[in-house]
Design a protein around this motif. Structure first.
Motif, PDB file in Angstrom:
ATOM      1  N   ILE A  80      56.862 -67.288 -38.458  1.00 23.79           N
ATOM      2  CA  ILE A  80      56.226 -66.071 -37.936  1.00 23.79           C
ATOM      3  C   ILE A  80      54.779 -65.945 -38.372  1.00 23.79           C
ATOM      4  N   TYR A  81      54.506 -66.139 -39.643  1.00 25.80           N
ATOM      5  CA  TYR A  81      53.149 -65.998 -40.172  1.00 25.80           C
ATOM      6  C   TYR A  81      52.190 -67.008 -39.558  1.00 25.80           C
ATOM      7  N   PHE A  82      52.492 -68.279 -39.692  1.00 23.46           N
ATOM      8  CA  PHE A  82      51.561 -69.322 -39.276  1.00 23.46           C
ATOM      9  C   PHE A  82      51.510 -69.482 -37.762  1.00 23.46           C
ATOM     10  N   SER A  83      52.443 -68.830 -37.065  1.00 21.42           N
ATOM     11  CA  SER A  83      52.385 -68.875 -35.606  1.00 21.42           C
ATOM     12  C   SER A  83      51.099 -68.262 -35.075  1.00 21.42           C
ATOM     13  N   HIS A  84      50.473 -67.377 -35.853  1.00 24.69           N
ATOM     14  CA  HIS A  84      49.166 -66.870 -35.434  1.00 24.69           C
ATOM     15  C   HIS A  84      48.204 -68.020 -35.181  1.00 24.69           C
ATOM     16  N   TYR A  85      48.194 -68.998 -36.074  1.00 25.47           N
ATOM     17  CA  TYR A  85      47.273 -70.127 -35.931  1.00 25.47           C
ATOM     18  C   TYR A  85      47.721 -71.074 -34.827  1.00 25.47           C
ATOM     19  N   LEU A  86      49.023 -71.138 -34.579  1.00 25.78           N
ATOM     20  CA  LEU A  86      49.510 -71.901 -33.429  1.00 25.78           C
ATOM     21  C   LEU A  86      49.042 -71.241 -32.131  1.00 25.78           C
ATOM     22  N   PHE A  87      49.140 -69.911 -32.066  1.00 28.88           N
ATOM     23  CA  PHE A  87      48.686 -69.203 -30.868  1.00 28.88           C
ATOM     24  C   PHE A  87      47.186 -69.369 -30.677  1.00 28.88           C
ATOM     25  N   GLU A  88      46.424 -69.352 -31.766  1.00 29.38           N
ATOM     26  CA  GLU A  88      44.992 -69.610 -31.678  1.00 29.38           C
ATOM     27  C   GLU A  88      44.727 -71.016 -31.143  1.00 29.38           C
ATOM     28  N   THR A  89      45.543 -71.953 -31.568  1.00 27.12           N
ATOM     29  CA  THR A  89      45.382 -73.332 -31.109  1.00 27.12           C
ATOM     30  C   THR A  89      45.658 -73.450 -29.618  1.00 27.12           C
ATOM     31  N   PHE A  90      46.735 -72.839 -29.146  1.00 22.49           N
ATOM     32  CA  PHE A  90      47.046 -72.878 -27.721  1.00 22.49           C
ATOM     33  C   PHE A  90      45.942 -72.208 -26.906  1.00 22.49           C
ATOM     34  N   ARG A  91      45.322 -71.183 -27.454  1.00 20.92           N
ATOM     35  CA  ARG A  91      44.190 -70.554 -26.755  1.00 20.92           C
ATOM     36  C   ARG A  91      43.056 -71.549 -26.602  1.00 20.92           C
ATOM     37  N   VAL A  92      42.701 -72.247 -27.681  1.00 15.87           N
ATOM     38  CA  VAL A  92      41.612 -73.224 -27.635  1.00 15.87           C
ATOM     39  C   VAL A  92      41.940 -74.339 -26.643  1.00 15.87           C
ATOM     40  N   LEU A  93      43.212 -74.721 -26.591  1.00 12.48           N
ATOM     41  CA  LEU A  93      43.636 -75.806 -25.699  1.00 12.48           C
ATOM     42  C   LEU A  93      43.856 -75.334 -24.264  1.00 12.48           C
ATOM     43  N   GLY A  94      43.709 -74.017 -24.018  1.00 12.93           N
ATOM     44  CA  GLY A  94      43.929 -73.502 -22.675  1.00 12.93           C
ATOM     45  C   GLY A  94      45.379 -73.494 -22.251  1.00 12.93           C
ATOM     46  N   ARG A  95      46.295 -73.347 -23.222  1.00 15.74           N
ATOM     47  CA  ARG A  95      47.723 -73.397 -22.941  1.00 15.74           C
ATOM     48  C   ARG A  95      48.423 -72.115 -23.411  1.00 15.74           C
ATOM     49  N   THR A  96      47.947 -70.980 -22.934  1.00 14.32           N
ATOM     50  CA  THR A  96      48.594 -69.744 -23.345  1.00 14.32           C
ATOM     51  C   THR A  96      50.011 -69.620 -22.785  1.00 14.32           C
TER      52      THR A  96
END
Length: 575
Positions: free
Chosen positions: A433-449
């Motif tokens: 749950i916590y580190f998923s924030h950084y996973l979501f940030e990564t998907f944003r950068v990769l254009g994969r929301t």
């Protein structure tokens, strides 16, 4: 602080028991309920008279407050000389007496109570009991043992408390599940906000850097009030010890250092510089930023060019197999990819802060070291055949965490398609749950929301599992109220609607919507200069977005869409 007297609640069970000492070992069975006692105690909660416990009786009463609350209980009793009253709190009931799981938080049948609280010894007179500090949870259990006289419990009220957040930003979309995500996220942020942020109200009640960075980001995105984030940034700066590292938590009488959390504090300074407008405050933090960088720099080994584990608890995430204590492979004393790549990202972030104050030499120094750390990480952790960073030099274990730090920190080798590798691998240690924030940030950068949406199931399921706040970690979780899980509310505005500051003080705005599977959304995000940054977007038949974007007067804005980029200053534009 927000304070309000809360009355009511629902009596879910009442039952005579043999002894106070055995109450925790007894499940709540509907067939054993005392309906008369339930009725009397419900009337008392509703303000219609006292609930009387007869002489020589041991009774347990379970009250469901109906929501997660932080509150001082105010218990009024009369008579009952020699009686004892225990008032205990729990976030949830447990599936068994060993506390191995909680299941549906709204269910009580066949479940067990374990909690904390206070005891009151009655002297026969009228008495009002209120503890010195607030309690937290959803369930209250009264255990009453009378002696030779009856005890009247005349009222039980709760004086609720939390920081007085005013949530002004608004988000709406066609997926109604987001309504519950916002409801639960707001509640968990309130419950974890008091004189400072806290990680959780039921257990430590401490402000940890890792939790606090995400709580602050949610605050920036939802309310104009930045006193709690500012206080957090300042207190962590003041907590630094002789090594230069921040304490993992503050204020706290017991010192604890989580070195990766000191790096997250640098990001907190950067967040405040961009989401709010006070560079004088940020300038005062720069000696602390430099001290943290130097503490890490001292632990770079000449033989491999990598950062090795600093003294302390190198916690990264509550991945079940990362033992002990959420530390990734070789993260304690050796060289770990996630922590090295996080350091490289932190160096580039620190360099941006140095640039704000014209410190070009210091900025260049940070960027050189970031380049060197990334190069060393590539030599020792990069597995070209998989297009992924391994966690350790043995290259036998992989995680989402390392890939996130590489993408966000600009450390991905040229030509690598890390998005395909990240999304296609089925053997990665997954962010919780916590580190998923950084996973979501990564998907944003990769254009994969769209991939973010695939991971939001845990949040969408919260309401159906009876939860009123976000949990700490995947089940079986310890804490039912951990505000680091509120970060999807931040991503609704900053990722799906794509509204973010593009310059210090939010003086420039970028709106780069990535709605993923959402065909329409409407977002209004508070701006520190007053007014809102707003986006109303609808997907047309051919997939293009159409709508209106607006910013406060005098604010420079850039709208980024697949069809092109548009720039304007103040007011609204149609697209």
């Amino acid at each position: 602080m927000f304070e309000k007297i809360v009355t009511g609640g629902k009596v879910r069970h009442a039952q005579p028991v043999a002894a106070l000492e055995t109450a925790d070992a007894l499940p709540f069975n509907p067939g054993e309920a005392d309906e008369a006692a339930i009725h009397d105690f419900q009337r008392m909660l509703d303000g219609h008279g006292a609930a009387t416990v007869p002489p020589g009786t041991t009774l347990r009463v379970l009250i469901d407050v109906g929501n997660y609350v932080c509150a001082w209980p105010i218990l009024k009793v009369a008579g009952g000389a020699g009686a004892v009253v225990h008032i205990d709190w729990a976030e949830s009931l447990y599936d068994d007496a060993r506390r191995s799981g909680k299941g549906d938080r709204g269910a009580i049948d066949g479940k067990f109570f374990t909690g904390i609280g206070d005891s009151l010894a009655c002297d026969g007179g009228d008495f009002v009991f209120e503890p010195f500090w607030w309690e937290a949870g959803r369930y209250i259990r009264l255990l009453v043992k009378t002696a030779e006289a009856p005890l009247a419990i005349t009222s039980l009220e709760l004086r609720e408390t939390h920081y007085p957040h005013r949530f002004e930003s608004r988000f709406a979309c066609a997926d109604r599940r987001w309504n519950n995500v916002f409801k639960i996220s707001k509640r968990v942020l309130e419950m974890c906000s008091h004189e400072t942020y806290v990680d959780c109200p039921y257990y430590e009640q401490l402000m940890y850097v890792g939790d606090t960075r995400l709580e602050a980001l949610v605050t920036y995105a939802t309310t104009r009030d930045d006193r709690l984030p500012r206080k957090a940034v300042h207190l962590f700066d003041e907590s630094r010890d002789a090594t230069g590292l921040t304490r993992s938590r503050t204020p706290c009488i017991e010192p604890q250092v989580i070195p990766p959390f000191s790096l997250w504090w640098i990001f907190m300074v950067h967040d405040h510089a961009f989401w709010r407008d006070d560079l004088a405050f940020i300038r005062e933090r720069m000696p602390g930023v430099r001290a943290v960088i130097e503490a890490f720099r001292r632990n770079i080994h000449d033989d491999d060019g990598l950062l090795h584990g600093l003294d302390g608890w190198n916690f990264t995430d509550w991945v079940p197999d990362w033992r002990p204590g959420g530390i990734p492979a070789d993260g304690h004393r050796g060289a770990n990819a996630t922590i090295n790549l996080q350091f490289a990202w932190a160096l580039r972030t620190a360099a941006e802060l140095e640039d704000l104050f014209g410190e070009r030499e210091l900025a260049a120094r940070d960027r050189r070291l970031a380049h060197d750390i990334a190069a060393a990480a590539k030599r020792h952790f990069w597995v070209a055949s998989r297009g992924l960073f391994a966690e350790s030099k043995s290259r036998d274990r992989f995680s989402e965490h390392a890939q996130c730090m590489a993408v966000l920190g600009g450390s991905v080798p040229k030509g690598a398609d890390i998005a395909q590798a990240l999304l296609g691998a089925d053997d990665l240690d997954r962010t919780t749950i916590y580190f998923s924030h950084y996973l979501f940030e990564t998907f944003r950068v990769l254009g994969r929301t769209d991939a973010i949406y695939d991971r939001l199931g845990l949040w969408f399921e919260h309401a159906g599992r009876g939860l009123k706040t976000t949990i700490e970690s995947p089940e079986p979780t310890r804490s039912d109220c951990h505000a680091w899980g509120a970060h999807p509310m931040f991503h609704a505005f900053a990722t799906f609607a794509g509204i973010r500051p593009a310059a210090p003080g939010f003086r420039k705005v970028v709106i780069a919507p990535q709605p993923g599977p959402l065909d329409e959304l409407n977002a209004k995000l508070v701006h520190p200069a007053g007014g809102f940054v707003a986006l109303q977007a609808t997907r047309g038949r051919r997939g293009a977005l159409h709508g209106v974007a607006s910013v406060p007067d005098g604010i420079e804005a850039t709208l980024v869409l697949p069809a092109g980029t548009r720039q304007w200053t103040g007011g609204a534009i149609k697209f």
